[in-house]
Design a protein around this motif. Structure first.
Motif, PDB file in Angstrom:
ATOM      1  N   THR A 112       0.802  -1.221   0.000  1.00  0.00           N
ATOM      2  CA  THR A 112       0.000   0.000   0.000  1.00  0.00           C
ATOM      3  C   THR A 112       0.838   1.276   0.000  1.00  0.00           C
ATOM      4  OG1 THR A 112      -0.070   0.111   2.415  1.00  0.00           O
ATOM      5  CG2 THR A 112      -1.773  -1.191   1.321  1.00  0.00           C
ATOM      6  N   GLY A 113       2.111   1.142   0.310  1.00  0.00           N
ATOM      7  CA  GLY A 113       2.928   2.343   0.451  1.00  0.00           C
ATOM      8  C   GLY A 113       2.903   2.893   1.869  1.00  0.00           C
ATOM      9  N   PHE A 168       2.673  -0.481   8.684  1.00  0.00           N
ATOM     10  CA  PHE A 168       1.618  -1.010   9.543  1.00  0.00           C
ATOM     11  C   PHE A 168       1.155   0.054  10.536  1.00  0.00           C
ATOM     12  CE2 PHE A 168       3.357  -5.464   8.760  1.00  0.00           C
ATOM     13  CZ  PHE A 168       2.294  -5.826   7.952  1.00  0.00           C
ATOM     14  N   HIS A 169       2.092   0.821  11.044  1.00  0.00           N
ATOM     15  CA  HIS A 169       1.746   1.860  12.019  1.00  0.00           C
ATOM     16  C   HIS A 169       0.838   2.906  11.385  1.00  0.00           C
ATOM     17  CE1 HIS A 169       2.282   3.953  15.790  1.00  0.00           C
ATOM     18  NE2 HIS A 169       2.581   5.061  15.155  1.00  0.00           N
ATOM     19  N   GLU A 170       1.125   3.283  10.158  1.00  0.00           N
ATOM     20  CA  GLU A 170       0.282   4.260   9.457  1.00  0.00           C
ATOM     21  C   GLU A 170      -1.085   3.675   9.135  1.00  0.00           C
ATOM     22  OE1 GLU A 170       3.632   6.931   7.088  1.00  0.00           O
ATOM     23  OE2 GLU A 170       3.086   4.937   6.324  1.00  0.00           O
ATOM     24  N   ILE A 171      -1.122   2.390   8.749  1.00  0.00           N
ATOM     25  CA  ILE A 171      -2.394   1.725   8.463  1.00  0.00           C
ATOM     26  C   ILE A 171      -3.275   1.718   9.704  1.00  0.00           C
ATOM     27  CG2 ILE A 171      -3.479  -0.498   7.933  1.00  0.00           C
ATOM     28  CD1 ILE A 171      -0.971  -1.070   6.176  1.00  0.00           C
ATOM     29  N   MET A 172      -2.692   1.351  10.849  1.00  0.00           N
ATOM     30  CA  MET A 172      -3.476   1.303  12.081  1.00  0.00           C
ATOM     31  C   MET A 172      -3.915   2.696  12.514  1.00  0.00           C
ATOM     32  SD  MET A 172      -3.709  -1.860  12.411  1.00  0.00           S
ATOM     33  CE  MET A 172      -4.677  -1.844  13.912  1.00  0.00           C
ATOM     34  N   THR A 173      -3.106   3.703  12.212  1.00  0.00           N
ATOM     35  CA  THR A 173      -3.481   5.082  12.548  1.00  0.00           C
ATOM     36  C   THR A 173      -4.663   5.523  11.691  1.00  0.00           C
ATOM     37  OG1 THR A 173      -1.188   5.596  13.157  1.00  0.00           O
ATOM     38  CG2 THR A 173      -2.642   7.450  12.709  1.00  0.00           C
ATOM     39  N   ILE A 174      -4.600   5.236  10.384  1.00  0.00           N
ATOM     40  CA  ILE A 174      -5.718   5.566   9.488  1.00  0.00           C
ATOM     41  C   ILE A 174      -6.973   4.820   9.937  1.00  0.00           C
ATOM     42  CG2 ILE A 174      -6.597   5.351   7.128  1.00  0.00           C
ATOM     43  CD1 ILE A 174      -3.677   5.680   6.163  1.00  0.00           C
ATOM     44  N   ALA A 175      -6.823   3.534  10.243  1.00  0.00           N
ATOM     45  CA  ALA A 175      -7.968   2.723  10.669  1.00  0.00           C
ATOM     46  C   ALA A 175      -8.607   3.286  11.929  1.00  0.00           C
ATOM     47  CB  ALA A 175      -7.530   1.276  10.893  1.00  0.00           C
ATOM     48  N   ILE A 233      -9.951  -1.537   9.686  1.00  0.00           N
ATOM     49  CA  ILE A 233      -8.637  -1.909   9.146  1.00  0.00           C
ATOM     50  C   ILE A 233      -8.755  -2.233   7.662  1.00  0.00           C
ATOM     51  CG2 ILE A 233      -6.761  -3.602   9.261  1.00  0.00           C
ATOM     52  CD1 ILE A 233      -7.391  -3.875  12.267  1.00  0.00           C
ATOM     53  N   ARG A 234      -9.797  -2.989   7.318  1.00  0.00           N
ATOM     54  CA  ARG A 234      -9.990  -3.346   5.902  1.00  0.00           C
ATOM     55  C   ARG A 234     -10.204  -2.108   5.045  1.00  0.00           C
ATOM     56  NH1 ARG A 234     -14.523  -3.577   3.257  1.00  0.00           N
ATOM     57  NH2 ARG A 234     -15.793  -3.702   5.144  1.00  0.00           N
ATOM     58  N   THR A 235     -11.050  -1.187   5.485  1.00  0.00           N
ATOM     59  CA  THR A 235     -11.329  -0.003   4.664  1.00  0.00           C
ATOM     60  C   THR A 235     -10.158   0.975   4.652  1.00  0.00           C
ATOM     61  OG1 THR A 235     -12.533   0.967   6.547  1.00  0.00           O
ATOM     62  CG2 THR A 235     -13.824  -0.135   4.849  1.00  0.00           C
ATOM     63  N   ALA A 236      -9.316   0.920   5.683  1.00  0.00           N
ATOM     64  CA  ALA A 236      -8.098   1.733   5.653  1.00  0.00           C
ATOM     65  C   ALA A 236      -7.213   1.300   4.495  1.00  0.00           C
ATOM     66  CB  ALA A 236      -7.340   1.611   6.972  1.00  0.00           C
ATOM     67  N   LEU A 237      -7.265   0.009   4.190  1.00  0.00           N
ATOM     68  CA  LEU A 237      -6.477  -0.550   3.095  1.00  0.00           C
ATOM     69  C   LEU A 237      -7.239  -0.574   1.780  1.00  0.00           C
ATOM     70  CD1 LEU A 237      -5.055  -3.427   5.231  1.00  0.00           C
ATOM     71  CD2 LEU A 237      -3.633  -1.739   4.076  1.00  0.00           C
ATOM     72  N   GLN A 238      -8.567  -0.482   1.856  1.00  0.00           N
ATOM     73  CA  GLN A 238      -9.406  -0.548   0.654  1.00  0.00           C
ATOM     74  C   GLN A 238     -10.403   0.604   0.662  1.00  0.00           C
ATOM     75  OE1 GLN A 238     -11.191  -4.456   0.847  1.00  0.00           O
ATOM     76  NE2 GLN A 238      -9.227  -5.506   0.786  1.00  0.00           N
ATOM     77  N   PRO A 239      -9.928   1.849   0.490  1.00  0.00           N
ATOM     78  CA  PRO A 239     -10.830   3.008   0.546  1.00  0.00           C
ATOM     79  C   PRO A 239     -11.728   3.088  -0.681  1.00  0.00           C
ATOM     80  CG  PRO A 239      -8.641   3.691  -0.138  1.00  0.00           C
ATOM     81  CD  PRO A 239      -8.528   2.240   0.236  1.00  0.00           C
ATOM     82  N   ALA A 240     -12.863   3.772  -0.538  1.00  0.00           N
ATOM     83  CA  ALA A 240     -13.733   4.011  -1.689  1.00  0.00           C
ATOM     84  C   ALA A 240     -13.024   4.961  -2.656  1.00  0.00           C
ATOM     85  CB  ALA A 240     -15.054   4.622  -1.230  1.00  0.00           C
ATOM     86  N   ASN A 241     -13.259   4.755  -3.928  1.00  0.00           N
ATOM     87  CA  ASN A 241     -12.637   5.591  -4.962  1.00  0.00           C
ATOM     88  C   ASN A 241     -13.584   6.743  -5.312  1.00  0.00           C
ATOM     89  OD1 ASN A 241     -11.027   6.590  -6.995  1.00  0.00           O
ATOM     90  ND2 ASN A 241     -11.610   5.032  -8.488  1.00  0.00           N
ATOM     91  N   HIS A 242     -13.273   7.940  -4.838  1.00  0.00           N
ATOM     92  CA  HIS A 242     -14.092   9.122  -5.133  1.00  0.00           C
ATOM     93  C   HIS A 242     -13.211  10.370  -5.024  1.00  0.00           C
ATOM     94  CE1 HIS A 242     -14.005  10.056  -0.881  1.00  0.00           C
ATOM     95  NE2 HIS A 242     -14.586   8.904  -0.573  1.00  0.00           N
TER      96      HIS A 242
END
Length: 379
Positions: free
Chosen positions: A249-250, A253-260, A339-348
């Motif tokens: 994703t670029g 893990f720390h950034e992913i959990m922060t976004i989540a 967590i899933r949507t942090a990695l799979q955001p909606a495209n808009h």
């Protein structure tokens, strides 16, 4: 006489040239035909090779996910320890002869977006298809009589998590807090868990393990547990979820959990999570301040019923109205959907959203549109 000879010689030369030209044409046609045959043969060889490789791969995969032995229906008792990841489960199943390839089990689980396997003892057979095994591990009734259980809801702060654990177990909240402040213990966790990095040791982070204590029901067969057992069971669950969804994703893990955690703090339901994740990612992509109210509450260390302009002024590495990009770390402990949507955001293309009192979420692409929505729905 001389003239007639010269004429005959010229005619003969022309005939010879025509013959030679015709021979060259025939030769070229033969060469072209040979080249075409070679190209066709090479093309067929490539097609057959690719087809063969594809078929071999298909057969390998189908064999790997199919029964190890369709005729062997003998039931084998397999124990899946609490907190086991799909990698560990695959290894156990391979060791017991239930699947032919543990790695293929892990890949198949990830492909199917499966997870949340239950710990316990299972009766499995070598004649079972991998889909049957997965369903059994998900739906089997195991460890019906637990000596100790507790449930952590999504989005709770670490202090709240420990308070609930202390209420439901033999552990003291102070002991849990003391453990997660132990630098030696945190270092040992970083060495053992790939999801934990030195990012959690950042001096300004409130709690190193904030964001990594997975919200779920936890069951233990013993009536007494240690703080280490509880914390590591929760880390195991987080690692298992990230294993299913995480890719290239670029983001760390720390950034992913922060976004989540931000998504968890903002979203009211699963449908909103993808949309809000899209807004977060859109803002990050253009280096726009996130300006998310839950980060302000976390910066203050108290839940705010409504965020005031005065609240926004707090200087904190968690306050996304003041810091650029992501806060220094997670602001709660997010669940699987976030967590899933942090990695799979909606495209808009939305950059703003507003939760109105009518329960609707209103999205806009520009600040002027956002302001108009605020004027329409605020008192």
């Amino acid at each position: 006489m001389t003239g007639n000879k010269n004429g005959k010689n010229k005619d003969a030369n022309k005939d010879n040239e025509k013959i030679k030209h015709k021979e060259k044409l025939i030769e070229r046609q033969k060469e072209a035909s040979l080249v075409r045959k070679i190209v066709i043969i090479c093309f067929l060889v490539i097609i057959l090779t690719v087809a063969g490789a594809t078929y071999a791969t298909y057969k390998y995969v189908m064999n790997a996910i199919g029964p190890v032995d369709e005729t062997d229906e003998e039931m084998i008792t397999v124990e899946i320890p609490i907190g086991s990841t799909s990698t560990r489960i695959g290894s156990i199943l391979e060791e017991e002869g239930i699947v032919s390839n543990g790695t293929m089990f892990r890949f198949y689980v990830r492909y199917k977006n499966e997870g949340h396997f239950q710990a316990g003892e299972y009766e499995l057979a070598r004649s079972m298809h991998m889909d049957e095994i997965i369903e059994t591990l998900k739906e089997g009734v195991v460890y019906e009589d637990y000596a100790l259980s507790f449930t952590i809801p999504e989005g709770r702060w670490l202090e709240e998590v420990f308070e609930r654990i202390a209420d439901e177990t033999n552990l003291e909240e102070e002991d849990l807090i003391e453990l997660v402040q132990d630098e030696e213990y945190i270092d040992s966790l970083i060495e053992r868990y790939s999801i934990l990095t030195d990012d959690i040791l950042e001096e300004e982070i409130r709690w190193p393990l904030e964001g990594y204590l997975f919200p779920a029901r936890y069951d233990f067969v013993d009536d007494e547990v240690t703080a280490e057992q509880v914390i590591e069971a929760m880390l195991d669950r987080t690692a298992a979820v990230l294993e299913v969804y995480a890719g290239d994703t670029g983001y760390s893990f720390h950034e992913i959990m922060t976004i989540a955690s931000i998504i968890e703090g903002e979203a009211r339901n699963d449908e909103e999570r993808e949309v809000i994740s899209g807004v977060v990612h859109n803002r990050l992509n253009i280096n726009m301040a996130l300006q998310m109210d839950p980060t302000v509450a976390y910066a203050h260390g108290e839940h705010l019923s409504r965020t005031s302009y005065e609240d926004l002024e707090i200087e904190s590495p968690y306050n996304t109205y003041h810091v650029s990009g992501l806060p220094v770390g997670p602001i709660n402990n997010p669940g699987e959907a976030s967590i899933r949507t942090a990695l799979q955001p909606a495209n808009h293309n939305y950059l703003y959203f507003y939760h109105a009192e009518d329960g609707e979420i209103y999205l806009s692409e520009s600040y002027s549109e956002h302001q108009q929505i605020l004027e329409e729905h605020r008192d």
